[in-house]
Scaffold this active site. Structure first.
Site, PDB file in Angstrom:
ATOM      1  N   ASN A   9       0.870  -1.175   0.000  1.00  0.00           N
ATOM      2  CA  ASN A   9       0.000   0.000   0.000  1.00  0.00           C
ATOM      3  C   ASN A   9       0.911   1.230   0.000  1.00  0.00           C
ATOM      4  OD1 ASN A   9      -1.781   2.056   0.497  1.00  0.00           O
ATOM      5  ND2 ASN A   9      -2.683   1.140   2.350  1.00  0.00           N
ATOM      6  N   ARG A  91      -2.613  -2.111  -3.468  1.00  0.00           N
ATOM      7  CA  ARG A  91      -3.783  -1.266  -3.285  1.00  0.00           C
ATOM      8  C   ARG A  91      -3.683  -0.092  -4.262  1.00  0.00           C
ATOM      9  NH1 ARG A  91      -5.004   3.420   0.915  1.00  0.00           N
ATOM     10  NH2 ARG A  91      -7.201   3.659   0.429  1.00  0.00           N
ATOM     11  N   HIS A 180     -12.710   3.004  -0.195  1.00  0.00           N
ATOM     12  CA  HIS A 180     -12.688   2.012   0.903  1.00  0.00           C
ATOM     13  C   HIS A 180     -13.337   0.695   0.464  1.00  0.00           C
ATOM     14  CE1 HIS A 180     -12.776   5.572   3.974  1.00  0.00           C
ATOM     15  NE2 HIS A 180     -11.515   5.153   3.801  1.00  0.00           N
ATOM     16  N   ARG A 241     -11.710  16.001   6.629  1.00  0.00           N
ATOM     17  CA  ARG A 241     -12.601  16.328   5.503  1.00  0.00           C
ATOM     18  C   ARG A 241     -14.015  16.561   6.018  1.00  0.00           C
ATOM     19  NH1 ARG A 241     -10.944  10.963   3.048  1.00  0.00           N
ATOM     20  NH2 ARG A 241      -8.867  11.276   2.191  1.00  0.00           N
ATOM     21  N   ASP A 281      -7.636  13.630  15.594  1.00  0.00           N
ATOM     22  CA  ASP A 281      -7.530  12.338  16.267  1.00  0.00           C
ATOM     23  C   ASP A 281      -8.755  12.148  17.160  1.00  0.00           C
ATOM     24  OD1 ASP A 281      -6.924  10.303  18.168  1.00  0.00           O
ATOM     25  OD2 ASP A 281      -4.814  10.507  17.627  1.00  0.00           O
ATOM     26  N   GLY A 331     -14.701   3.203  14.403  1.00  0.00           N
ATOM     27  CA  GLY A 331     -15.831   2.277  14.441  1.00  0.00           C
ATOM     28  C   GLY A 331     -15.561   1.080  15.340  1.00  0.00           C
ATOM     29  N   GLU A 382      -8.292  -5.135   5.429  1.00  0.00           N
ATOM     30  CA  GLU A 382      -8.126  -4.715   4.029  1.00  0.00           C
ATOM     31  C   GLU A 382      -6.998  -5.469   3.341  1.00  0.00           C
ATOM     32  OE1 GLU A 382      -8.367  -0.561   5.584  1.00  0.00           O
ATOM     33  OE2 GLU A 382      -9.188  -0.149   3.614  1.00  0.00           O
TER      34      GLU A 382
HETATM   35  P1  ADP Z   1      -6.868   5.369   8.733  1.00  0.00           P
HETATM   36  O1  ADP Z   1      -7.991   5.941   7.936  1.00  0.00           O
HETATM   37  O2  ADP Z   1      -5.691   6.294   8.845  1.00  0.00           O
HETATM   38  O3  ADP Z   1      -6.513   3.931   8.382  1.00  0.00           O
HETATM   39  P2  ADP Z   1      -7.745   4.237  11.265  1.00  0.00           P
HETATM   40  O4  ADP Z   1      -8.733   3.238  10.779  1.00  0.00           O
HETATM   41  O5  ADP Z   1      -6.482   3.747  11.854  1.00  0.00           O
HETATM   42  O6  ADP Z   1      -7.460   5.357  10.189  1.00  0.00           O
HETATM   43  O7  ADP Z   1      -8.494   5.161  12.357  1.00  0.00           O
HETATM   44  C1  ADP Z   1      -7.890   6.259  12.911  1.00  0.00           C
HETATM   45  C2  ADP Z   1      -8.856   6.907  13.871  1.00  0.00           C
HETATM   46  O8  ADP Z   1      -9.266   5.955  14.852  1.00  0.00           O
HETATM   47  C3  ADP Z   1      -8.236   8.085  14.627  1.00  0.00           C
HETATM   48  O9  ADP Z   1      -9.143   9.167  14.656  1.00  0.00           O
HETATM   49  C4  ADP Z   1      -8.064   7.503  16.025  1.00  0.00           C
HETATM   50  O10 ADP Z   1      -8.151   8.498  17.019  1.00  0.00           O
HETATM   51  C5  ADP Z   1      -9.250   6.569  16.113  1.00  0.00           C
HETATM   52  N1  ADP Z   1      -9.075   5.597  17.184  1.00  0.00           N
HETATM   53  C6  ADP Z   1      -8.128   4.650  17.299  1.00  0.00           C
HETATM   54  N2  ADP Z   1      -8.267   3.996  18.487  1.00  0.00           N
HETATM   55  C7  ADP Z   1      -9.304   4.580  19.134  1.00  0.00           C
HETATM   56  C8  ADP Z   1      -9.927   4.390  20.398  1.00  0.00           C
HETATM   57  N3  ADP Z   1      -9.497   3.456  21.248  1.00  0.00           N
HETATM   58  N4  ADP Z   1     -10.988   5.164  20.721  1.00  0.00           N
HETATM   59  C9  ADP Z   1     -11.410   6.116  19.868  1.00  0.00           C
HETATM   60  N5  ADP Z   1     -10.871   6.354  18.672  1.00  0.00           N
HETATM   61  C10 ADP Z   1      -9.836   5.598  18.298  1.00  0.00           C
END
Ligand code: ADP
Length: 405
Positions: A9, A91, A180, A241, A281, A331, A382
């Protein structure tokens, strides 16, 4: 058979990889090279074998070719061996309406991905650089491109068409593409399995909530609508975004002296959670919320409200709804956000089980037994999906090339 697939990727300044055994879902190694080609700093590498030991380093990687050489070196010195790799799965973000399935990389395919650069100027050039570097490094292995957009190529015209002038649609390829796709493909199929019915009969919604976020409505394994559009900007509120906006906005801002380039940059990098709270974040947004910050309150309400609206719309699009899955960083990990979304979905008869929502195995239902629609957390995979799709594409090719007996 123990086929091995190396999944790559390539981003603009990073190269992430996993070595997988698609049939057993086993991951043998993973890692990344980051800060590729960034002036004044050396690239950083991290290479993990299986679930165990990690090797980190700082090295020179002026471009993706240099990064790929580092990756090969790490496999050669730390292991595991790349001997016998069956395929490399890449990817690729944008496949336009040309690529509906994983595709063996040829010079024509490279040219077609290049031709799609205007539709994904931030992503396709890096993906191409990654493919070219990997082809040069591993010339004897078939390379397969797996497109983020491909899963959404089943959208019906009423879901993918924008009501804009014909010339824009026909000459400039303006339509909804969606992104996605590998995550939505994996999670929707997995949810259908978990719900116990055949995939062919399942109507599900997937909410992929990472730094980028999108929703997808999937009927019988085919995607019928998704929230990202021509670009990844449309739809849900994301890390940086904004999601859905009034199309009048660029003209309005231009009249107020904000040039298009600033507009584009702000929508990709300074909007969403970042624009609302000062951080993209979600963990930090939740810390701000816990400390009583009103911006964080608004941001979480906005994210949850937008998500619930999409679920309502997609329930209508699907006609019936058998399940919903939350996936990706937010999620999978944010119980409070899941609760805030489901609290708005009482109309669908959805009942949250707060205990299941708060804790349990990574893959689990979070609604009560009597919830009209079961809602699950399903960790996305993925890279595994890319590996499996790449292998399946090669197997289909070699089957079609087999001489008829
Ligand atoms: P990407 O799109 O970069 O692959 P990820 O799927 O890794 O992103 O998701 C990143 C997001 O998930 C960030 O906003 C991070 O703060 C959030 N995140 C990761 N762990 C937790 C957690 N334990 N509780 C809440 N949010 C989380």
């Amino acid at each position: 058979m123990n086929d091995l697939v190396l999944v790559l990727n390539a981003g603009s300044s990073s190269l992430k990889y996993q070595l997988l055994q698609p049939d057993s879902s086993l991951m043998l190694a993973s890692g990344l090279v980051e800060r590729i080609g960034e002036p004044g700093t050396r690239a950083r590498t991290r290479h993990t074998v299986g679930g165990g030991s990690t090797t980190e380093g700082e090295v020179d990687a002026p471009d993706h070719t240099g990064a790929m050489a580092l990756v090969l070196d790490l496999f050669a010195t730390v292991g595991p061996s790349l001997d016998g790799v069956t395929a490399v799965g890449h990817r690729v973000v944008h496949g336009g309406d040309r690529f509906r399935a994983p595709t063996l990389v040829t010079s024509e395919v490279l040219a077609a991905i290049e031709d799609l650069v205007p539709l994904a100027p931030l992503h396709n050039p890096a993906n191409l650089a990654g493919i070219r570097a990997a082809q040069a490094a591993l010339p004897d292995v078939p390379h397969v491109a797996v497109f983020d957009t491909a899963f959404h190529q089943t959208l019906p015209p009423h879901a993918y068409t924008y009501a804009v002038p014909r010339a824009w649609r026909e000459e400039h390829r303006v339509r909804r593409y969606g992104f996605h796709g590998t995550s939505h493909a994996y999670v929707s199929r997995r949810l259908a399995e978990l719900l116990g019915g055949p995939v062919a009969d399942s109507h599900v919604i997937v909410l992929h909530l990472g730094n980028g976020a999108s929703a997808a409505a999937v009927a019988g394994g085919r995607c019928i609508d998704t929230s990202m559009g021509l670009s990844p900007l449309e739809g849900l509120v994301m890390g940086t975004r904004p999601g859905d906006l009034d199309p009048a906005l660029p003209g309005y801002l231009a009249a107020h002296g904000i040039p298009l380039a600033d507009y584009d940059r702000a929508l990709n990098t300074a909007s969403g959670l970042l624009g609302l709270t000062g951080t993209n974040d979600f963990r930090e947004v939740m810390s701000l919320l816990d400390a009583g910050n009103p911006d964080a309150r608004l941001a979480v309400d906005l994210v949850a409200y937008r998500l619930a609206k999409y679920v309502g719309a997609y329930a209508v699009a699907l006609g019936s709804l058998h399940g919903i899955a939350f996936t990706a960083g937010i999620g999978e990990h944010s119980a409070p956000l899941r609760a805030a979304v489901l609290a708005r979905l009482g109309l669908l008869g959805i009942r949250l089980d707060p205990r299941r929502n708060a804790e349990g195995p990574p893959e689990r239902p979070i609604t009560t037994q009597d919830s009209a629609v079961p809602v699950w957390v399903v960790p996305t995979a993925e890279e595994l999906e890319i590996a499996q799709q790449a292998l399946a594409a090669l197997q289909a090719l070699s089957a079609s090339e087999m001489p008829r007996l």
